[in-house]
Motif scaffolding. Structure first.
Motif, PDB file in Angstrom:
ATOM      1  N   ASP A 197       0.665  -1.182   0.354  1.00 29.81           N
ATOM      2  CA  ASP A 197      -0.149   0.217   0.268  1.00 29.81           C
ATOM      3  C   ASP A 197       0.924   1.509   0.293  1.00 29.81           C
ATOM      4  O   ASP A 197       2.315   1.247  -0.143  1.00 29.81           O
ATOM      5  CB  ASP A 197      -1.145  -0.197   1.402  1.00 29.81           C
ATOM      6  N   ARG A 198       0.497   2.689  -0.354  1.00 28.38           N
ATOM      7  CA  ARG A 198       0.836   3.639  -0.457  1.00 28.38           C
ATOM      8  C   ARG A 198       1.768   3.627   0.892  1.00 28.38           C
ATOM      9  O   ARG A 198       3.326   3.782   0.666  1.00 28.38           O
ATOM     10  CB  ARG A 198      -0.182   4.833  -0.288  1.00 28.38           C
ATOM     11  N   ALA A 199       1.306   3.925   2.035  1.00 35.76           N
ATOM     12  CA  ALA A 199       2.907   3.685   3.587  1.00 35.76           C
ATOM     13  C   ALA A 199       3.761   2.767   3.533  1.00 35.76           C
ATOM     14  O   ALA A 199       4.772   2.911   2.540  1.00 35.76           O
ATOM     15  CB  ALA A 199       1.754   3.248   4.893  1.00 35.76           C
ATOM     16  N   GLY A 200       3.388   0.974   2.546  1.00 33.52           N
ATOM     17  CA  GLY A 200       4.741  -0.033   2.185  1.00 33.52           C
ATOM     18  C   GLY A 200       5.726   1.024   1.521  1.00 33.52           C
ATOM     19  O   GLY A 200       6.694   0.620   1.312  1.00 33.52           O
ATOM     20  N   TYR A 201       5.269   1.461   0.441  1.00 33.01           N
ATOM     21  CA  TYR A 201       5.754   1.546  -0.861  1.00 33.01           C
ATOM     22  C   TYR A 201       6.508   2.849  -0.395  1.00 33.01           C
ATOM     23  O   TYR A 201       7.738   2.672  -0.628  1.00 33.01           O
ATOM     24  CB  TYR A 201       4.561   2.277  -2.103  1.00 33.01           C
ATOM     25  N   LEU A 202       6.425   3.545   0.433  1.00 35.10           N
ATOM     26  CA  LEU A 202       6.668   4.833   0.601  1.00 35.10           C
ATOM     27  C   LEU A 202       8.003   4.438   1.195  1.00 35.10           C
ATOM     28  O   LEU A 202       9.281   4.856   0.585  1.00 35.10           O
ATOM     29  CB  LEU A 202       6.014   6.045   1.115  1.00 35.10           C
ATOM     30  N   GLN A 203       8.149   3.261   2.531  1.00 35.49           N
ATOM     31  CA  GLN A 203       8.463   2.672   3.017  1.00 35.49           C
ATOM     32  C   GLN A 203      10.338   2.721   2.179  1.00 35.49           C
ATOM     33  O   GLN A 203      10.420   2.547   2.111  1.00 35.49           O
ATOM     34  CB  GLN A 203       8.392   1.858   4.502  1.00 35.49           C
ATOM     35  N   HIS A 204       9.559   1.934   1.523  1.00 38.09           N
ATOM     36  CA  HIS A 204      10.215   0.759   0.712  1.00 38.09           C
ATOM     37  C   HIS A 204      11.397   1.947  -0.155  1.00 38.09           C
ATOM     38  O   HIS A 204      12.949   1.549  -1.028  1.00 38.09           O
ATOM     39  CB  HIS A 204       8.841  -0.357  -0.379  1.00 38.09           C
ATOM     40  N   ILE A 205      10.751   2.167  -0.888  1.00 33.23           N
ATOM     41  CA  ILE A 205      11.531   3.477  -1.296  1.00 33.23           C
ATOM     42  C   ILE A 205      12.647   4.196  -0.788  1.00 33.23           C
ATOM     43  O   ILE A 205      13.732   4.913  -0.627  1.00 33.23           O
ATOM     44  CB  ILE A 205      10.603   4.833  -1.970  1.00 33.23           C
ATOM     45  N   LYS A 206      11.889   4.651   0.462  1.00 37.96           N
ATOM     46  CA  LYS A 206      13.263   5.403   1.881  1.00 37.96           C
ATOM     47  C   LYS A 206      14.058   3.993   2.379  1.00 37.96           C
ATOM     48  O   LYS A 206      15.062   4.486   1.791  1.00 37.96           O
ATOM     49  CB  LYS A 206      12.132   5.663   3.296  1.00 37.96           C
ATOM     50  N   ASP A 207      13.845   2.991   1.876  1.00 37.38           N
ATOM     51  CA  ASP A 207      14.834   1.794   2.234  1.00 37.38           C
ATOM     52  C   ASP A 207      15.712   1.733   1.275  1.00 37.38           C
ATOM     53  O   ASP A 207      17.201   1.981   1.635  1.00 37.38           O
ATOM     54  CB  ASP A 207      14.180   0.070   1.949  1.00 37.38           C
ATOM     55  N   ARG A 208      15.123   2.111   0.065  1.00 42.97           N
ATOM     56  CA  ARG A 208      16.090   1.925  -1.099  1.00 42.97           C
ATOM     57  C   ARG A 208      17.231   3.483  -1.270  1.00 42.97           C
ATOM     58  O   ARG A 208      18.354   3.603  -1.293  1.00 42.97           O
ATOM     59  CB  ARG A 208      15.930   2.158  -2.848  1.00 42.97           C
ATOM     60  N   GLU A 209      16.854   4.184  -1.331  1.00 45.82           N
ATOM     61  CA  GLU A 209      17.328   5.478  -0.823  1.00 45.82           C
ATOM     62  C   GLU A 209      18.512   5.849   0.238  1.00 45.82           C
ATOM     63  O   GLU A 209      19.429   6.199  -0.338  1.00 45.82           O
ATOM     64  CB  GLU A 209      16.349   6.633  -0.932  1.00 45.82           C
TER      65      GLU A 209
END
Lengths: 357, 135
Positions: free
Chosen positions: B119-131
């Motif tokens: 979901d949105r929160a999970g995907y944003l976390q995924h982006i953050k982890d990669r960054e």
């Protein structure tokens, strides 16, 4: 991103939100906003590149000119003070050590501007082939290099106090005052558009960058630099050129002194020219739908006959173009072959280069 | 972290596709994060209508000026439709990644695969982890 070198303009790139990538051991901006828009700025107005990662190898002393004459495929002694020439450093086998520009700064002094990836290799090569009297020095780290490219470049420089730009024709350079500091201004570039390269002390780079962007130059990254040089069909070391490629194969004959004076590798290069090269660099456009990329095979009737060295979309032409090595019979305009894109042959046609004038 | 338009009404794959549930199946495109990472999109290659895809299978290619990236099936299903406009206007992926820049419609073989996406929160976390990893 540890272990990467930074240019004196690194902070400016970060502040602008550039996408940074490792290139030749440096942390470099590949794009600030849009490669297409940065590309268009250079063709239509003016773009500013940080190319401080490039190297400068200086020669000064009684043997300087004779030494560089032997190192380079182009004529050096005939180069007048204040002029620049493109040339190649070759190895004994006639392969290309690097492609460089040579600046005649005085009767007994010159410098080479060399590719970032080759600075150490070139410096060692120069030292190995020079005596003390050639005074070889690697001044890459202390030198910043900004490239201001595009039709508005001269207007922008004039705003910052540069004078007599009309007299500075292409491939000439001079000491100049710019934005209150001393620089070397050179009417050269790697984009196929009019423009200048500005050599400055590393400490002056940030101020110059600010002044030039304030005056209207758009920051441009390595992405646009690559699409621009590809449209101009300018070779990129590591793609069109390497230690085992002959200048003849790369069609750089006009930068080779065949008639007079020796240069390292001259015999091998002449042998290649006389016997006829086995492959030649060809510029092509895609006829079928697909984009050629470096490394893709080139095939004729199902058989691999060469490889793409550079390829991509041409923002100016709105089509996909590329460069690659093929047998000489296939290298002339009008010839056709396939580019193998993800296993599928896509038709391409050889056309005249530069792709964009 | 950069500024990305990640929407609440969509699900996301770890490979940066978005998925919108509709009556006929799911519409799929790439996220705002993905289009920003790619830069100017110049070419999109999509599968044939009727092709059956397994979740995670490469289904096409998206090329920007400098990059070639694979597209992966976020869920299993049959290709019902592909966006015909992207052949002529691939820049729609940059201009409107959740609208005009849609890529294909898949029938859904297993609805639980859609539920299993981020979901949105999970995907944003995924982006953050990669960054944070600098990738």
């Amino acid at each position: 991103m540890t272990g990467l070198q930074r240019t004196p303009l690194h902070e400016a790139h970060i502040a602008l939100g550039a996408r940074m990538v490792p290139f030749a051991g440096f942390d470099m901006p590949v794009q600030y906003d849009s490669i297409k828009e940065e590309h268009a700025a250079v063709r239509q107005t003016a773009g500013l590149f940080d190319v401080s990662h490039m190297g400068q190898i200086h020669f000064a002393g009684p043997e300087a000119v004779a030494t560089v004459e032997r190192l380079l495929t182009c004529h050096v002694a005939s180069l007048r003070v204040g002029r620049v020439r493109y040339g190649l450093l070759c190895n004994e086998e006639g392969g290309v050590v690097d492609d460089v520009t040579v600046y005649r700064t005085g009767e007994d002094s010159l410098f080479l501007c060399v590719n970032a990836a080759n600075v150490e290799k070139d410096y060692r090569w120069c030292v190995r082939h020079a005596s003390e009297a050639a005074g070889v020095r690697n001044r890459s780290a202390e030198t910043a290099l900004l490239a201001l490219q595009g039709p508005d470049s001269a207007t922008i420089l004039a705003k910052l106090g540069a004078v007599a730009l009309d007299e500075m024709r292409r491939f000439r350079f001079a000491d100049a005052e710019l934005a209150g500091g001393k620089v070397v201004l050179s009417r050269t570039g790697y984009t196929g558009s009019d423009g200048f390269e500005i050599y400055a002390p590393a400490g002056a780079a940030m101020g110059l960058w600010q002044a030039l962007t304030d005056a209207g130059a758009r920051p441009c990254g390595l992405g646009a630099r690559d699409t621009l040089r590809l449209e101009a069909a300018l070779p990129l070391y590591g793609h069109e050129l390497d230690d085992s490629t002959s200048p003849i194969e790369a069609r750089l004959d006009r930068f080779v002194k065949f008639e007079a004076g020796g240069f390292i590798g001259a015999e091998a290069v002449r042998r290649c020219a006389k016997a006829g090269p086995k492959r030649l660099l060809a510029g092509f456009e895609m006829v079928g739908r697909g984009i050629a990329r470096a490394g893709y095979p080139i095939a004729k009737e199902g058989e691999t006959v060469g490889a793409v060295t550079s390829g991509g979309p041409s923002p100016t032409l709105g089509k996909s173009i590329g460069l690659g090595y093929v047998p000489p019979a296939l290298a002339e305009p009008g010839q056709g072959f396939d580019i193998v894109v993800r296993g599928k042959p896509v038709a391409a046609r050889v056309i005249e280069t530069p792709f964009v004038h | 972290m950069g500024d990305y338009d990640i929407r609440n009404d969509l699900r996301y794959s770890a490979e940066d596709e978005w998925v919108r549930s509709e009556t006929k199946g799911v519409t799929i495109g790439i996220s705002d994060y993905a289009q920003q990472q790619l830069g100017d999109v110049v070419f999109v290659e999509l599968p044939e209508v009727g092709r059956l895809l397994e979740k995670g299978e490469p289904l096409g290619v998206i090329e920007s000026v400098k990059t070639v990236a694979d597209l992966y099936a976020p869920v299993s299903g049959e290709v019902l439709e592909v966006n015909p406009a992207l052949a002529e206007t691939p820049e729609a992926v940059n201009d409107d990644c959740y609208g005009e820049g849609w890529m294909l419609v898949l029938s859904v073989a297993d609805p639980s695969e859609v539920e299993g996406l981020l979901d949105r929160a999970g995907y944003l976390q995924h982006i953050k982890d990669r960054e944070d990893q600098g990738t």
